[in-house]
Scaffold this motif. Structure first.
Motif, mmCIF file in Angstrom:
data_model
loop_
_atom_site.group_PDB
_atom_site.id
_atom_site.type_symbol
_atom_site.label_atom_id
_atom_site.label_comp_id
_atom_site.label_asym_id
_atom_site.label_seq_id
_atom_site.Cartn_x
_atom_site.Cartn_y
_atom_site.Cartn_z
ATOM 1 N N ALA A 170 24.386 56.700 40.731
ATOM 2 C CA ALA A 170 23.062 57.333 40.662
ATOM 3 C C ALA A 170 21.996 56.407 41.244
ATOM 4 N N VAL A 171 22.028 55.134 40.866
ATOM 5 C CA VAL A 171 21.050 54.178 41.381
ATOM 6 C C VAL A 171 21.232 54.011 42.890
ATOM 7 N N SER A 172 22.470 53.963 43.338
ATOM 8 C CA SER A 172 22.731 53.789 44.771
ATOM 9 C C SER A 172 22.231 54.983 45.579
ATOM 10 N N ILE A 173 22.492 56.170 45.103
ATOM 11 C CA ILE A 173 22.040 57.363 45.822
ATOM 12 C C ILE A 173 20.513 57.442 45.816
ATOM 13 N N TYR A 174 19.903 57.125 44.675
ATOM 14 C CA TYR A 174 18.443 57.097 44.603
ATOM 15 C C TYR A 174 17.885 56.073 45.596
ATOM 16 N N GLY A 175 18.503 54.899 45.651
ATOM 17 C CA GLY A 175 18.057 53.866 46.579
ATOM 18 C C GLY A 175 18.229 54.273 48.029
ATOM 19 N N LEU A 176 19.322 54.959 48.325
ATOM 20 C CA LEU A 176 19.543 55.422 49.699
ATOM 21 C C LEU A 176 18.487 56.437 50.123
ATOM 22 N N ILE A 177 18.068 57.254 49.184
ATOM 23 C CA ILE A 177 17.108 58.305 49.503
ATOM 24 C C ILE A 177 15.690 57.746 49.621
ATOM 25 N N THR A 178 15.309 56.826 48.743
ATOM 26 C CA THR A 178 13.902 56.443 48.652
ATOM 27 C C THR A 178 13.533 55.119 49.308
ATOM 28 N N ILE A 179 14.443 54.186 49.421
ATOM 29 C CA ILE A 179 14.090 52.838 49.881
ATOM 30 C C ILE A 179 14.525 52.661 51.335
ATOM 31 N N GLU A 180 13.727 51.892 52.081
ATOM 32 C CA GLU A 180 14.006 51.712 53.504
ATOM 33 C C GLU A 180 15.211 50.808 53.766
ATOM 34 N N ASN A 181 15.360 49.735 53.009
ATOM 35 C CA ASN A 181 16.480 48.812 53.212
ATOM 36 C C ASN A 181 17.725 49.381 52.525
ATOM 37 N N LYS A 182 18.541 50.064 53.276
ATOM 38 C CA LYS A 182 19.669 50.805 52.704
ATOM 39 C C LYS A 182 20.954 49.987 52.616
ATOM 40 N N SER A 183 20.993 48.805 53.212
ATOM 41 C CA SER A 183 22.241 48.038 53.251
ATOM 42 C C SER A 183 22.718 47.632 51.861
ATOM 43 N N ILE A 184 21.800 47.324 50.969
ATOM 44 C CA ILE A 184 22.171 46.932 49.609
ATOM 45 C C ILE A 184 22.842 48.102 48.900
ATOM 46 N N PHE A 185 22.295 49.275 49.062
ATOM 47 C CA PHE A 185 22.813 50.440 48.345
ATOM 48 C C PHE A 185 24.134 50.930 48.942
#
Length: 106
Positions: free
Chosen positions: A56-71
């Motif tokens: 859930a946190v990873s998908i949220y991060g992929l959708i909202t945050i610009e730096n996607k490599s961490i997620f």
């Protein structure tokens, strides 16, 4: 020829390991097996819950945050940890089978 002999040795080692595990279950008391079953079920539940939160946190991060490599890396970790679940379910099934076989004999 060598690969075949090596493969046979690996199969024999796996069979011996399974036999040892089965003997190990036979040597444990019913109370000990029930305790292990509860523990494995609880740990499996915690693992499933933490994986759901991770995804859930990873998908949220992929959708909202610009730096996607961490997620993306977090999703890879989650996918690799899913491989533990079939092993846990297999252990639960083995313990339940052993407990059921003891109920039949008692």
């Amino acid at each position: 020829m060598r690969a075949t002999a090596h493969t046979r040795i690996r199969w024999q080692q796996a069979e011996n390991k399974n036999k040892m595990k089965k003997k190990d279950l036979n040597n444990k008391s019913t109370e000990k097996l029930q305790s292990e079953l509860k523990t494995i079920k609880a740990l499996t539940g915690v693992l499933i819950g933490s994986l759901l939160v991770l995804f859930a946190v990873s998908i949220y991060g992929l959708i909202t945050i610009e730096n996607k490599s961490i997620f993306i890396a977090l999703i890879a970790v989650g996918i690799s940890l899913i491989a533990i679940l079939p092993l846990q379910f297999g252990n639960i099934k083995k313990i339940k089978t052993e407990l059921d076989s003891r109920k039949v004999f008692n």
